[in-house]
Design an enzyme around this catalytic site. Structure first.
Site, PDB file in Angstrom:
ATOM      1  N   SER A  95       0.991  -1.313   0.481  1.00 21.53           N
ATOM      2  CA  SER A  95      -0.386  -0.442  -0.200  1.00 21.53           C
ATOM      3  C   SER A  95       1.002   1.034  -0.169  1.00 21.53           C
ATOM      4  O   SER A  95       0.902   2.534  -0.628  1.00 21.53           O
ATOM      5  CB  SER A  95      -1.068  -0.194   1.419  1.00 21.53           C
ATOM      6  OG  SER A  95      -0.097   0.001   2.506  1.00 21.53           O
ATOM      7  N   ASP A 101      -2.926   7.296  12.327  1.00 25.14           N
ATOM      8  CA  ASP A 101      -2.077   6.363  11.128  1.00 25.14           C
ATOM      9  C   ASP A 101      -1.152   6.935  10.923  1.00 25.14           C
ATOM     10  O   ASP A 101      -0.413   8.004  10.057  1.00 25.14           O
ATOM     11  CB  ASP A 101      -2.882   6.212   9.580  1.00 25.14           C
ATOM     12  CG  ASP A 101      -1.941   5.379   8.380  1.00 25.14           C
ATOM     13  OD1 ASP A 101      -0.976   5.589   8.622  1.00 25.14           O
ATOM     14  OD2 ASP A 101      -2.744   5.583   7.206  1.00 25.14           O
ATOM     15  N   HIS A 152       1.445   5.733   6.484  1.00 24.64           N
ATOM     16  CA  HIS A 152       1.082   5.771   5.217  1.00 24.64           C
ATOM     17  C   HIS A 152       1.183   7.337   5.480  1.00 24.64           C
ATOM     18  O   HIS A 152       2.183   8.500   5.957  1.00 24.64           O
ATOM     19  CB  HIS A 152      -0.088   5.390   4.468  1.00 24.64           C
ATOM     20  CG  HIS A 152      -0.890   3.720   4.981  1.00 24.64           C
ATOM     21  ND1 HIS A 152      -1.180   3.694   5.977  1.00 24.64           N
ATOM     22  CD2 HIS A 152      -0.201   3.165   3.792  1.00 24.64           C
ATOM     23  CE1 HIS A 152      -1.234   2.235   5.369  1.00 24.64           C
ATOM     24  NE2 HIS A 152      -0.837   1.739   3.788  1.00 24.64           N
TER      25      HIS A 152
END
Length: 446
Positions: free
Chosen positions: A191, A425, A428
């Protein structure tokens, strides 16, 4: 890894309508638990500095085997696969017949240039950056659209990477398209690489008329097309490079990682015809031991290897494919080094608790390394392949993560937003942001 925090919803909505509210609640609870579990697991891994050094890598001799394509139903490896028995790693490695893997030149891309563009500092530049607006990119991911999901400070969009002794080539979208004319640019990995692909699409799409561009989603392989350049920018989901039980781009939250080390050809059949390849692989190897299930192994027997050793094995198979199959004048192949995480504020601000939440400026201490960057992995990768080294420059960007300003399936609830310690998060990256610079580096070297 990157750890995409996704769940399979394919069969959830086929129940009777009267069960809909209860199922919706149960699904949201499951999703929240999944996110917490995965991110907590990463934090626990990063807390332990020897997380990849406890292995069964006890063998000092190696047996080389030829890579192959799995044949027959018995060779299926997916989310339902398991190991019926486990033994220590036997020492098998992959090598194409006739290829001397040890004699091939592996080099850092910086060795080919007079200036090391990977060494430098971040400079605040609100005149030239960002290179595009979040709201102007119709292909933006909700997972990375931080401003859309409540982040009010926008300083993270205005930082420019400045090498110490030279300048990065200035991004020009039309010039990049000319480099891509008649070609396929493919990002392959997890990802984080998907985030870099979205960044590249957002950087490029604005100069293509809406009726001359298209996006073809196909789960594992997603393709952006620009008609007038006869070019594509693609993303292939292959988080562990070789065939694994995590190859489903949606349903990959599994209790153990199983790879088939000799089956790199399963994915290479899809990427081998691309003209420019950009690979990554890192965080998925940091979740503890990895099970190895060799092709043709009977009764679901597996070997076990620590994360670093398994990554080295898989990357050896991948690098050997590059060495034996790639003609340098016809194909460009890059490996993007590990993308750092920022879970522990105490690493850049002594005595502090917390994570990347509410961080608004880069770390200004040159040479900073945190537990989100494993140096043993870095050394292994740099010896093996040609790399675009994004690790140190990204290590400074504690401010660049989505933290709580993101969306997976649903927007975070008020309770979750109020608990950034658990729901941030720090893996990312917001867009526009750090991955745009990774693509500027790619543009610089093409």
């Amino acid at each position: 890894m990157a750890l995409p925090l996704t769940v399979s919803m394919s069969n959830k909505w086929s129940r009777k309508k009267r069960h809909f509210p209860l199922l919706a609640v149960l699904l949201l609870v499951f999703l929240a638990c999944s996110i917490i579990y995965i991110e907590f697991s990463i934090q626990q891994i990063h807390q332990s500095p020897d997380h990849v050094l406890h292995s069964q890598r006890q063998t000092s001799s190696f047996t080389y085997v030829k890579p192959n394509l799995p044949k027959g139903a018995s060779e299926v490896l997916d989310g339902s696969s398991s190991c019926n028995s486990t033994r220590n790693y036997s020492g098998k490695k992959i090598r194409w017949v006739g290829t001397d893997a040890e004699s091939n030149q592996r080099r850092s891309i910086s060795q080919e240039n007079s200036c090391d563009v990977f060494s430098g500092k971040w400079v605040f530049d609100n005149q030239s950056y960002p290179l595009y607006k979040e709201s102007d990119c119709p292909y933006m991911s909700d997972q990375l659209a931080c401003h859309k999901h409540g982040r009010s400070d926008l300083q993270y969009q205005h930082w420019r990477w400045q090498p110490h002794n030279c300048n990065l080539k200035r991004w020009v979208a039309t010039e990049m398209w000319e480099k891509l004319r008649g070609k396929r640019l493919m990002f392959v990995g997890d990802s984080l690489n998907r985030g870099q692909w979205i960044s590249m699409v957002c950087l490029l799409q604005s100069v293509i008329p809406a009726n001359k561009r298209s996006m073809t989603p196909n789960a594992q392989l997603t393709i952006f097309r620009a008609e007038e350049y006869n070019a594509t920018v693609e993303f292939l989901w292959a988080p562990l490079l070789v065939k694994s039980n995590s190859d489903d781009p949606v349903n990959h939250r599994l209790s153990e990682r199983i790879i088939r080390p000799d089956s790199v050809l399963k994915h290479s059949a899809r990427w081998e015809h691309a003209d420019i390849l950009v690979f990554n692989s890192y965080l998925w190897w940091r979740q503890g031991p990895v099970k190895l299930q060799w092709s043709g192994e009977e009764n679901g027997a597996c070997e076990e290897l620590d994360g670093l050793g398994a990554m080295e094995l898989a990357m050896g198979a991948w690098a050997d494919w590059v060495a034996s199959k790639v003609i340098p004048l016809k194909k460009h192949v890059f490996f993007v080094t590990m993308s750092p995480t920022h879970f522990w504020k105490g690493e850049w601000e002594a005595g502090s608790k917390g994570n990347c939440y509410n961080e608004t400026r880069p770390i200004d201490r040159e040479g900073h390394w945190g537990s989100g960057s494993d140096l043993a992995t870095m050394r292994m990768v740099d010896k093996m392949v040609t790399v675009i080294n994004i690790t140190q420059l990204s290590e400074y960007r504690k401010d660049g993560h989505p933290s709580i300003y993101r969306k997976f399936w649903e927007t975070l609830s008020p309770q979750q937003l109020g608990n950034p310690a658990s729901y941030s998060d720090c893996i990312h990256w917001c867009l526009p942001g750090v991955p745009d610079v990774w693509n500027e580096l790619l543009f610089h070297f093409l």
